[in-house]
Design a protein around this motif. Structure first.
Motif, mmCIF file in Angstrom:
data_model
loop_
_atom_site.group_PDB
_atom_site.id
_atom_site.type_symbol
_atom_site.label_atom_id
_atom_site.label_comp_id
_atom_site.label_asym_id
_atom_site.label_seq_id
_atom_site.Cartn_x
_atom_site.Cartn_y
_atom_site.Cartn_z
ATOM 1 N N PRO A 10 0.832 -1.200 0.000
ATOM 2 C CA PRO A 10 0.000 0.000 0.000
ATOM 3 C C PRO A 10 0.870 1.255 0.000
ATOM 4 C CG PRO A 10 0.030 -0.981 2.192
ATOM 5 C CD PRO A 10 0.847 -1.874 1.300
ATOM 6 N N VAL A 11 0.497 2.228 -0.832
ATOM 7 C CA VAL A 11 1.287 3.460 -0.954
ATOM 8 C C VAL A 11 0.377 4.678 -0.850
ATOM 9 C CG1 VAL A 11 3.085 2.339 -2.326
ATOM 10 C CG2 VAL A 11 1.179 3.466 -3.497
ATOM 11 N N HIS A 45 3.887 -16.985 -11.619
ATOM 12 C CA HIS A 45 2.940 -17.126 -10.506
ATOM 13 C C HIS A 45 3.375 -16.395 -9.234
ATOM 14 C CE1 HIS A 45 0.811 -20.061 -12.900
ATOM 15 N NE2 HIS A 45 1.925 -20.754 -13.035
ATOM 16 N N ARG A 46 4.310 -15.466 -9.356
ATOM 17 C CA ARG A 46 4.797 -14.710 -8.187
ATOM 18 C C ARG A 46 4.872 -13.230 -8.559
ATOM 19 N NH1 ARG A 46 7.753 -19.048 -9.262
ATOM 20 N NH2 ARG A 46 7.683 -20.764 -7.814
ATOM 21 N N SER A 47 3.957 -12.453 -7.996
ATOM 22 C CA SER A 47 3.868 -11.045 -8.368
ATOM 23 C C SER A 47 3.885 -10.130 -7.155
ATOM 24 C CB SER A 47 2.569 -10.796 -9.156
ATOM 25 O OG SER A 47 2.569 -11.536 -10.346
ATOM 26 N N LEU A 48 4.335 -8.922 -7.405
ATOM 27 C CA LEU A 48 4.372 -7.859 -6.413
ATOM 28 C C LEU A 48 3.526 -6.726 -6.980
ATOM 29 C CD1 LEU A 48 6.039 -7.054 -3.802
ATOM 30 C CD2 LEU A 48 7.582 -5.909 -5.372
ATOM 31 N N PHE A 49 2.628 -6.167 -6.176
ATOM 32 C CA PHE A 49 1.839 -5.053 -6.693
ATOM 33 C C PHE A 49 1.850 -3.886 -5.726
ATOM 34 C CE2 PHE A 49 -1.353 -7.414 -4.287
ATOM 35 C CZ PHE A 49 -2.164 -6.432 -3.727
ATOM 36 N N VAL A 50 1.789 -2.681 -6.293
ATOM 37 C CA VAL A 50 1.630 -1.472 -5.494
ATOM 38 C C VAL A 50 0.220 -0.946 -5.763
ATOM 39 C CG1 VAL A 50 4.079 -0.885 -5.440
ATOM 40 C CG2 VAL A 50 2.646 0.069 -7.232
ATOM 41 N N GLU A 51 -0.389 -0.466 -4.700
ATOM 42 C CA GLU A 51 -1.752 0.049 -4.819
ATOM 43 C C GLU A 51 -1.903 1.296 -3.962
ATOM 44 O OE1 GLU A 51 -6.377 -1.426 -4.346
ATOM 45 O OE2 GLU A 51 -4.768 -2.782 -3.792
#
Length: 113
Positions: A10-11, A45-51
């Motif tokens: 979270p950003v 199958h391995r992800s990083l997300f910013v939201e």
């Protein structure tokens, strides 16, 4: 059984975070999920997300273990980011910690030399 991992960060300022994570990860996002969320696929199958989630920003802690630890840390330094902390455990495992502008911690770990 297939397992997909989406690790969220979270950003508070999406545009600032997007630029910072592009420098950290060395590329633009793999895909943009929405106006407030971007995703990097680190491996299958391995992800990083910013939201953009200002009320939760600064609380993420993720470690990504990589094959070429020294190469990864050097490449990140070449893009202008330095770890806030480096550590080597008694068993030789190494870790470099980075903090984004909100204070979220992203670490890269590597096997002993």
């Amino acid at each position: 059984m297939t397992v997909d991992l989406f690790a969220g960060i979270p950003v508070s300022d999406y545009a600032v975070a997007l630029a910072w994570y592009e420098r950290l990860l060395g590329s633009p996002p793999t895909f943009v999920a929405s106006d407030t969320e971007s995703v990097w696929e680190l491996a299958e199958h391995r992800s990083l997300f910013v939201e953009h989630r200002p009320g939760r920003a600064g609380r993420a802690m993720h470690t990504v273990f990589v094959d070429d630890f020294d190469g990864r840390v050097a490449a990140i330094a070449g893009r202008g980011l330095e770890p806030v902390q480096r550590e080597t455990y008694a068993n030789g495992v190494r870790k470099a910690r980075y903090r984004d502008p909100d204070g979220n911690e992203i670490e890269f770990g590597g096997a002993p030399r």
